[in-house]
Every structure is written in structure tokens, then in C-alpha cells.
Write a protein that holds these residues in place. Structure first.
Motif, PDB file in Angstrom:
ATOM      1  N   GLY A  16       0.807  -1.218   0.000  1.00  0.00           N
ATOM      2  CA  GLY A  16       0.000   0.000   0.000  1.00  0.00           C
ATOM      3  C   GLY A  16       0.836   1.263   0.000  1.00  0.00           C
ATOM      4  N   THR A  17       1.909   1.252   0.776  1.00  0.00           N
ATOM      5  CA  THR A  17       2.790   2.422   0.828  1.00  0.00           C
ATOM      6  C   THR A  17       3.470   2.642  -0.519  1.00  0.00           C
ATOM      7  OG1 THR A  17       3.178   2.021   3.170  1.00  0.00           O
ATOM      8  CG2 THR A  17       4.759   3.428   2.036  1.00  0.00           C
ATOM      9  N   VAL A  18       3.972   1.566  -1.123  1.00  0.00           N
ATOM     10  CA  VAL A  18       4.626   1.687  -2.435  1.00  0.00           C
ATOM     11  C   VAL A  18       3.638   2.193  -3.488  1.00  0.00           C
ATOM     12  CG1 VAL A  18       5.672   0.340  -4.315  1.00  0.00           C
ATOM     13  CG2 VAL A  18       6.420  -0.011  -1.963  1.00  0.00           C
ATOM     14  N   ALA A  19       2.411   1.674  -3.471  1.00  0.00           N
ATOM     15  CA  ALA A  19       1.410   2.116  -4.446  1.00  0.00           C
ATOM     16  C   ALA A  19       1.073   3.593  -4.259  1.00  0.00           C
ATOM     17  CB  ALA A  19       0.153   1.266  -4.320  1.00  0.00           C
ATOM     18  N   ALA A  20       0.924   4.031  -3.005  1.00  0.00           N
ATOM     19  CA  ALA A  20       0.597   5.438  -2.750  1.00  0.00           C
ATOM     20  C   ALA A  20       1.727   6.358  -3.199  1.00  0.00           C
ATOM     21  CB  ALA A  20       0.307   5.630  -1.266  1.00  0.00           C
ATOM     22  N   VAL A  21       2.954   5.973  -2.898  1.00  0.00           N
ATOM     23  CA  VAL A  21       4.100   6.798  -3.302  1.00  0.00           C
ATOM     24  C   VAL A  21       4.223   6.818  -4.826  1.00  0.00           C
ATOM     25  CG1 VAL A  21       6.636   6.935  -3.254  1.00  0.00           C
ATOM     26  CG2 VAL A  21       5.362   6.518  -1.143  1.00  0.00           C
ATOM     27  N   ALA A  22       4.058   5.664  -5.477  1.00  0.00           N
ATOM     28  CA  ALA A  22       4.171   5.600  -6.938  1.00  0.00           C
ATOM     29  C   ALA A  22       3.106   6.446  -7.618  1.00  0.00           C
ATOM     30  CB  ALA A  22       4.084   4.150  -7.404  1.00  0.00           C
ATOM     31  N   LEU A  28       2.704  13.877  -9.886  1.00  0.00           N
ATOM     32  CA  LEU A  28       3.518  15.093  -9.837  1.00  0.00           C
ATOM     33  C   LEU A  28       4.454  15.212 -11.032  1.00  0.00           C
ATOM     34  CD1 LEU A  28       4.425  15.186  -6.034  1.00  0.00           C
ATOM     35  CD2 LEU A  28       2.755  16.592  -7.246  1.00  0.00           C
ATOM     36  N   VAL A  29       5.062  14.116 -11.431  1.00  0.00           N
ATOM     37  CA  VAL A  29       6.074  14.149 -12.478  1.00  0.00           C
ATOM     38  C   VAL A  29       5.481  13.825 -13.844  1.00  0.00           C
ATOM     39  CG1 VAL A  29       8.247  13.105 -13.278  1.00  0.00           C
ATOM     40  CG2 VAL A  29       7.887  13.541 -10.853  1.00  0.00           C
ATOM     41  N   GLY A  30       4.633  12.851 -13.911  1.00  0.00           N
ATOM     42  CA  GLY A  30       4.129  12.355 -15.191  1.00  0.00           C
ATOM     43  C   GLY A  30       2.821  12.997 -15.588  1.00  0.00           C
ATOM     44  N   ASP A  31       2.084  12.260 -16.332  1.00  0.00           N
ATOM     45  CA  ASP A  31       0.821  12.702 -16.898  1.00  0.00           C
ATOM     46  C   ASP A  31      -0.301  12.481 -15.883  1.00  0.00           C
ATOM     47  OD1 ASP A  31      -1.155  13.456 -18.646  1.00  0.00           O
ATOM     48  OD2 ASP A  31      -1.194  11.530 -19.706  1.00  0.00           O
ATOM     49  N   LEU A  32      -1.079  13.493 -15.631  1.00  0.00           N
ATOM     50  CA  LEU A  32      -2.165  13.404 -14.659  1.00  0.00           C
ATOM     51  C   LEU A  32      -3.264  12.443 -15.110  1.00  0.00           C
ATOM     52  CD1 LEU A  32      -3.068  14.486 -11.945  1.00  0.00           C
ATOM     53  CD2 LEU A  32      -4.220  16.358 -13.115  1.00  0.00           C
TER      54      LEU A  32
END
Length: 125
Positions: A16-22, A28-32
Motif C-alpha cells: 500500500g505504501t509503495v502504491a501510494a508513493v508511486a 507530480l512528475v508524469g501525466d495526470l
């Protein structure tokens, strides 16, 4: 908690933590739009997992709700409440205690999974 259960909880927390961070980094960086579509898929998968766990829990709880009930030797045993029950064992035979679990009564006694009200038990001749 068993080792397997503890491992699964840790695995769930880390995933869950990895999914939320990803998803946050992607937003923020890629395509919304891509982040939005991916979040929708992840949300649907998590919802299906939660539904499966809740159904499993309901089935497991219903199966364990009713313990085994045993009575022997002039006794009364009930999975719920007992009211005004009379138990009497006039024999001299000793009844071995039940070690299988659940609710059991022996030797002219009363046992209930709920409350006992106005009941009496007698052992003797």
C-alpha cells in the motif's frame, strides 16, 4: 498472530505504501490522466480484495458461532440461555469431564452459552 498472518499484514502495508508513493510521483512528475486511470484500476482491485476478505470473514464467523453442546448424566446443556431447567443425576456413575471444548454438562448439572436463570441441579440418590 501466526507468522503467516504477520507476514501478510506487513506485505499489505508495504504494498500500500509503495502504491501510494508511486501514484503520487506519477501525478507530480508524469501525466495526470495516466495517474488518474492507474489510480482507478488500483482502487477497483483493492475494492475486490476487500469484498473477498469481508465475505470470508462472514462465512468464518458464522461457522464458529455455534460451539458444540453436550449433556450427559441427567444434565442440561444449551448453546443459548437456560430458564427454569431442572437437572438431576441419581446415579453413582462418574462422568468423565469433557475436554473437547464447547458447552458441556455432566453429573446432574446445567451449562449454557448464555445466561442461566431459575435453574437447579442435584447430584445424588
Amino acid at each position: 498472530m501466526t507468522g503467516l498472518q504477520q507476514f501478510l499484514w506487513w506485505l499489505l502495508a508495504v504494498t500500500g505504501t509503495v502504491a501510494a508513493v508511486a501514484l503520487t510521483v506519477l501525478a507530480l512528475v508524469g501525466d495526470l490522466d495516466t495517474a488518474d486511470q492507474l489510480a482507478s484500476v488500483v482502487g477497483a482491485v483493492v475494492g475486490l480484495i476487500a469484498l473477498s476478505v469481508s465475505i470470508y470473514t462472514i462465512i468464518r464467523t458464522q461457522a464458529s458461532e455455534h460451539p458444540p453442546v453436550r449433556a450427559q448424566g441427567g444434565s442440561n446443556a444449551a448453546g443459548g440461555s437456560i430458564r427454569n431447567a431442572k437437572a438431576r443425576d441419581a446415579t453413582s456413575v462418574r462422568v468423565a469431564p469433557d475436554t473437547a471444548g464447547g458447552i458441556s454438562a455432566g453429573g446432574g448439572s446445567n451449562a449454557a452459552g448464555g445466561s442461566i436463570d431459575g435453574s437447579s441441579a442435584y447430584k445424588g440418590g
